[in-house]
Design a protein around this motif. Sequence first.
Motif, PDB file in Angstrom:
ATOM      1  N   ILE A   1       0.808  -1.227   0.000  1.00  0.00           N
ATOM      2  CA  ILE A   1       0.000   0.000   0.000  1.00  0.00           C
ATOM      3  C   ILE A   1       0.836   1.271   0.000  1.00  0.00           C
ATOM      4  CG2 ILE A   1      -1.964  -1.120   1.113  1.00  0.00           C
ATOM      5  CD1 ILE A   1      -1.024   0.104   3.758  1.00  0.00           C
ATOM      6  N   ASP A   2       2.137   1.124   0.197  1.00  0.00           N
ATOM      7  CA  ASP A   2       2.968   2.336   0.224  1.00  0.00           C
ATOM      8  C   ASP A   2       4.366   2.024  -0.276  1.00  0.00           C
ATOM      9  OD1 ASP A   2       4.174   0.928   2.317  1.00  0.00           O
ATOM     10  OD2 ASP A   2       3.138   2.064   3.872  1.00  0.00           O
ATOM     11  N   ALA A   3       5.212   3.089  -0.340  1.00  0.00           N
ATOM     12  CA  ALA A   3       6.565   2.941  -0.871  1.00  0.00           C
ATOM     13  C   ALA A   3       7.416   2.024  -0.007  1.00  0.00           C
ATOM     14  CB  ALA A   3       7.225   4.322  -0.997  1.00  0.00           C
ATOM     15  N   GLU A   4       7.183   2.053   1.287  1.00  0.00           N
ATOM     16  CA  GLU A   4       7.963   1.202   2.187  1.00  0.00           C
ATOM     17  C   GLU A   4       7.693  -0.277   1.886  1.00  0.00           C
ATOM     18  OE1 GLU A   4       8.501   0.380   6.998  1.00  0.00           O
ATOM     19  OE2 GLU A   4       7.378   2.129   6.290  1.00  0.00           O
ATOM     20  N   GLY A   5       6.425  -0.619   1.715  1.00  0.00           N
ATOM     21  CA  GLY A   5       6.077  -1.998   1.392  1.00  0.00           C
ATOM     22  C   GLY A   5       6.606  -2.412   0.033  1.00  0.00           C
ATOM     23  N   ALA A   6       6.575  -1.489  -0.929  1.00  0.00           N
ATOM     24  CA  ALA A   6       7.096  -1.780  -2.268  1.00  0.00           C
ATOM     25  C   ALA A   6       8.584  -2.066  -2.204  1.00  0.00           C
ATOM     26  CB  ALA A   6       6.812  -0.602  -3.203  1.00  0.00           C
ATOM     27  N   LEU A   7       9.296  -1.305  -1.390  1.00  0.00           N
ATOM     28  CA  LEU A   7      10.745  -1.496  -1.280  1.00  0.00           C
ATOM     29  C   LEU A   7      11.062  -2.826  -0.607  1.00  0.00           C
ATOM     30  CD1 LEU A   7      13.225   0.103  -2.110  1.00  0.00           C
ATOM     31  CD2 LEU A   7      13.319   1.045   0.206  1.00  0.00           C
ATOM     32  N   ARG A   8      10.250  -3.219   0.368  1.00  0.00           N
ATOM     33  CA  ARG A   8      10.467  -4.512   1.020  1.00  0.00           C
ATOM     34  C   ARG A   8      10.299  -5.648   0.014  1.00  0.00           C
ATOM     35  NH1 ARG A   8       7.519  -2.389   5.442  1.00  0.00           N
ATOM     36  NH2 ARG A   8       5.638  -3.458   4.692  1.00  0.00           N
ATOM     37  N   LEU A   9       9.265  -5.560  -0.798  1.00  0.00           N
ATOM     38  CA  LEU A   9       9.038  -6.585  -1.813  1.00  0.00           C
ATOM     39  C   LEU A   9      10.194  -6.625  -2.807  1.00  0.00           C
ATOM     40  CD1 LEU A   9       7.339  -8.727  -3.230  1.00  0.00           C
ATOM     41  CD2 LEU A   9       6.046  -6.894  -4.342  1.00  0.00           C
ATOM     42  N   ALA A  10      10.666  -5.459  -3.193  1.00  0.00           N
ATOM     43  CA  ALA A  10      11.782  -5.393  -4.135  1.00  0.00           C
ATOM     44  C   ALA A  10      13.031  -6.028  -3.541  1.00  0.00           C
ATOM     45  CB  ALA A  10      12.056  -3.937  -4.510  1.00  0.00           C
ATOM     46  N   LYS A  11      13.298  -5.762  -2.247  1.00  0.00           N
ATOM     47  CA  LYS A  11      14.466  -6.351  -1.586  1.00  0.00           C
ATOM     48  C   LYS A  11      14.361  -7.872  -1.561  1.00  0.00           C
ATOM     49  CE  LYS A  11      15.597  -2.521   1.557  1.00  0.00           C
ATOM     50  NZ  LYS A  11      15.606  -2.074   2.975  1.00  0.00           N
ATOM     51  N   THR A  12      13.179  -8.368  -1.241  1.00  0.00           N
ATOM     52  CA  THR A  12      12.973  -9.816  -1.189  1.00  0.00           C
ATOM     53  C   THR A  12      13.230 -10.451  -2.549  1.00  0.00           C
ATOM     54  OG1 THR A  12      11.331  -9.584   0.573  1.00  0.00           O
ATOM     55  CG2 THR A  12      11.298 -11.634  -0.704  1.00  0.00           C
ATOM     56  N   MET A  13      12.698  -9.843  -3.601  1.00  0.00           N
ATOM     57  CA  MET A  13      12.886 -10.386  -4.943  1.00  0.00           C
ATOM     58  C   MET A  13      14.349 -10.326  -5.361  1.00  0.00           C
ATOM     59  SD  MET A  13       9.549  -9.108  -7.101  1.00  0.00           S
ATOM     60  CE  MET A  13      10.091 -10.042  -8.539  1.00  0.00           C
ATOM     61  N   ALA A  14      15.019  -9.238  -5.020  1.00  0.00           N
ATOM     62  CA  ALA A  14      16.440  -9.102  -5.375  1.00  0.00           C
ATOM     63  C   ALA A  14      17.270 -10.159  -4.654  1.00  0.00           C
ATOM     64  CB  ALA A  14      16.929  -7.701  -5.032  1.00  0.00           C
ATOM     65  N   ALA A  15      16.927 -10.425  -3.386  1.00  0.00           N
ATOM     66  CA  ALA A  15      17.667 -11.428  -2.621  1.00  0.00           C
ATOM     67  C   ALA A  15      17.443 -12.823  -3.200  1.00  0.00           C
ATOM     68  CB  ALA A  15      17.228 -11.386  -1.153  1.00  0.00           C
ATOM     69  N   LEU A  16      16.205 -13.122  -3.532  1.00  0.00           N
ATOM     70  CA  LEU A  16      15.911 -14.426  -4.139  1.00  0.00           C
ATOM     71  C   LEU A  16      16.645 -14.586  -5.456  1.00  0.00           C
ATOM     72  CD1 LEU A  16      12.072 -14.688  -3.425  1.00  0.00           C
ATOM     73  CD2 LEU A  16      13.889 -16.049  -2.395  1.00  0.00           C
ATOM     74  N   GLU A  17      16.734 -13.511  -6.210  1.00  0.00           N
ATOM     75  CA  GLU A  17      17.426 -13.554  -7.504  1.00  0.00           C
ATOM     76  C   GLU A  17      18.907 -13.858  -7.311  1.00  0.00           C
ATOM     77  OE1 GLU A  17      17.592 -12.883 -11.822  1.00  0.00           O
ATOM     78  OE2 GLU A  17      15.908 -13.135 -10.437  1.00  0.00           O
ATOM     79  N   SER A  18      19.508 -13.214  -6.318  1.00  0.00           N
ATOM     80  CA  SER A  18      20.946 -13.411  -6.091  1.00  0.00           C
ATOM     81  C   SER A  18      21.253 -14.800  -5.552  1.00  0.00           C
ATOM     82  CB  SER A  18      21.473 -12.346  -5.126  1.00  0.00           C
ATOM     83  OG  SER A  18      20.877 -12.495  -3.849  1.00  0.00           O
ATOM     84  N   ASP A  19      20.262 -15.415  -4.875  1.00  0.00           N
ATOM     85  CA  ASP A  19      20.460 -16.756  -4.329  1.00  0.00           C
ATOM     86  C   ASP A  19      20.152 -17.865  -5.320  1.00  0.00           C
ATOM     87  OD1 ASP A  19      21.215 -15.658  -1.948  1.00  0.00           O
ATOM     88  OD2 ASP A  19      19.231 -15.856  -0.998  1.00  0.00           O
ATOM     89  N   ALA A  20      19.563 -17.485  -6.462  1.00  0.00           N
ATOM     90  CA  ALA A  20      19.186 -18.499  -7.450  1.00  0.00           C
ATOM     91  C   ALA A  20      20.439 -19.169  -7.982  1.00  0.00           C
ATOM     92  CB  ALA A  20      18.410 -17.859  -8.592  1.00  0.00           C
ATOM     93  N   PRO A  21      20.377 -20.493  -8.282  1.00  0.00           N
ATOM     94  CA  PRO A  21      21.562 -21.251  -8.723  1.00  0.00           C
ATOM     95  C   PRO A  21      22.236 -20.662  -9.963  1.00  0.00           C
ATOM     96  CG  PRO A  21      19.756 -22.734  -8.200  1.00  0.00           C
ATOM     97  CD  PRO A  21      19.193 -21.346  -8.137  1.00  0.00           C
ATOM     98  N   ASN A  22      21.448 -20.138 -10.877  1.00  0.00           N
ATOM     99  CA  ASN A  22      22.042 -19.621 -12.122  1.00  0.00           C
ATOM    100  C   ASN A  22      22.213 -18.126 -12.142  1.00  0.00           C
ATOM    101  OD1 ASN A  22      22.109 -22.240 -13.282  1.00  0.00           O
ATOM    102  ND2 ASN A  22      19.924 -22.069 -13.814  1.00  0.00           N
ATOM    103  N   ALA A  23      22.077 -17.500 -10.963  1.00  0.00           N
ATOM    104  CA  ALA A  23      22.226 -16.039 -10.916  1.00  0.00           C
ATOM    105  C   ALA A  23      23.675 -15.664 -11.265  1.00  0.00           C
ATOM    106  CB  ALA A  23      21.872 -15.537  -9.529  1.00  0.00           C
ATOM    107  N   PRO A  24      23.833 -14.535 -11.966  1.00  0.00           N
ATOM    108  CA  PRO A  24      25.187 -14.092 -12.316  1.00  0.00           C
ATOM    109  C   PRO A  24      25.971 -13.728 -11.066  1.00  0.00           C
ATOM    110  CG  PRO A  24      23.519 -12.471 -12.952  1.00  0.00           C
ATOM    111  CD  PRO A  24      22.784 -13.665 -12.505  1.00  0.00           C
TER     112      PRO A  24
END
Length: 505
Positions: free
Chosen positions: A481-504
């Motif tokens: 509902i706000d920018a803070e929540g959007a940033l939390r979601l973005a952080k979570t997705m970025a972390a999952l991306e970096s932990d993925a087996p084929n991540a650069p």
Amino acid sequence: MERYVQSIGVRQVLALLPDWLWEALATVQAEREGELYLSGGVVRDLLLGQTPADIDLTVAAGAWDWGSQLAALTKGALIPLSREEDTVRVVSRGIGVDIASFREGARTIADDLMRRDLTINALACRIDPLLAAPKQDERALLPVFDPTGGCGDLSLGLIRVTGEESLSSDPLRLLRVFRFAAALGFSIEDQTMAQVSRLGRLVRGVAPERVAHELDLIMTTAAAAATVEAMAASGLLWAVIPELAAGIGMAQPKSHHLDVWEHSLEALRQMERILAAPAAFYPASGEAMTAWLQCARQRLRLKWAALLHDLGKPATQGLRGDKGGRITFYNHDQVGAQMSAELALRLRWSNEARDQVGRLIEGHMRPFHLANVARAGAMTLRAAIRMLRAVGDDLEGIFLLAMADSLAGQGTERVEGMEEDLAELYIHLRKIKAEHVTPVQTGPPILTGRDLIDQLHLPPGPLFKRILAAVEEARMTGEVIDAEGALRLAKTMAALESDAPNAPR
């Protein structure tokens, strides 16, 4: 041979040509002299009591010079139509005037008319005497040159070629036979239909743009389905769209009562019913559907999508051994969209037309899938929002196509009440769109690519698009509902991306 079978009133001709055009033609004719005829479609329309869309004129020779001078006098645009046949168009003050010289070495108007495509287009009326004496009795009649019996065919409602060589001299006329039959509601003479069947293969040598133009003119009529069926019966359709022939005789699941080809044709027929009265099929949403259909291009593309919506079925047919040999067509919507794109490229459709027809075909199963989920009581807000985001501005078109598809499938195992379910589902999605989707899409973003760079130190790339799309969807579902929540979601997705087996790394 010259025949004067019927007449046109001078008053009709005077009403057709505005004063400024009449005066300009009189000036050109006085300088150039020679015969000047109203010809072809304009005479046909006047005899039918219709208002011609354009003005067709024929001169013995020098059409380019006539057009150049007329364009100069009227401050109009001069457009060459065919240098080989000395044909030009002058467009001035919203009126189009086509001027052609006698064709293919003809020495008289009768010779010229006998070289035309259809008898109902092989008509002419001489008007240069009127230009010299415009104030003559408006009740007078002008004789119609009719060397091929076109006036009689008009009265009979018959499409007939002018002669044996008509179709082979320009194979585009194979399609024009059907186009005029569709536009005028006429029947095609038996011998003409036999010639079409015999010569149909010649259409493959016609420029794709010309073929596409005639096909579109057929599809814009209210008789598109009947005309396509007649083209198929003659064999001409398979020379133009051979992909459709693969569906002939191809069996379908018991939810259908027709093979793939006949079902495609029936879907087009049902689409014509829907377009004639959309509120009859979406009773609580007629206004919205009618508004979407106001654009003629949308209506045309819907008809194409209806005819082509199952183009991918022959390539995807399978049998489910675990379901008693049930026939399947998995992913036929996606394969069909790709095949329609290839067809569009072959016919030189615009990118916009190609893309929209493809989107409609690719999305035509979505309403059925979601309706089945809703019927089971399992539809979520997220599922509805994902469909709305996937179809975008094509929501109405997708549902109109689904309705035509459903009506065209009347097998013993069809889902009862599917048409009613589609109508209800559309209402539900419109409400969700208004309450959840549109406010987010039209409002300011709460997270941008710049935020991802500045606050999360992410490098620009494909991940940006996925994050921003996820944030948008989460706002629509109310999970963010706000920018803070959007940033939390973005952080979570970025972390999952970096932990993925084929991540650069």
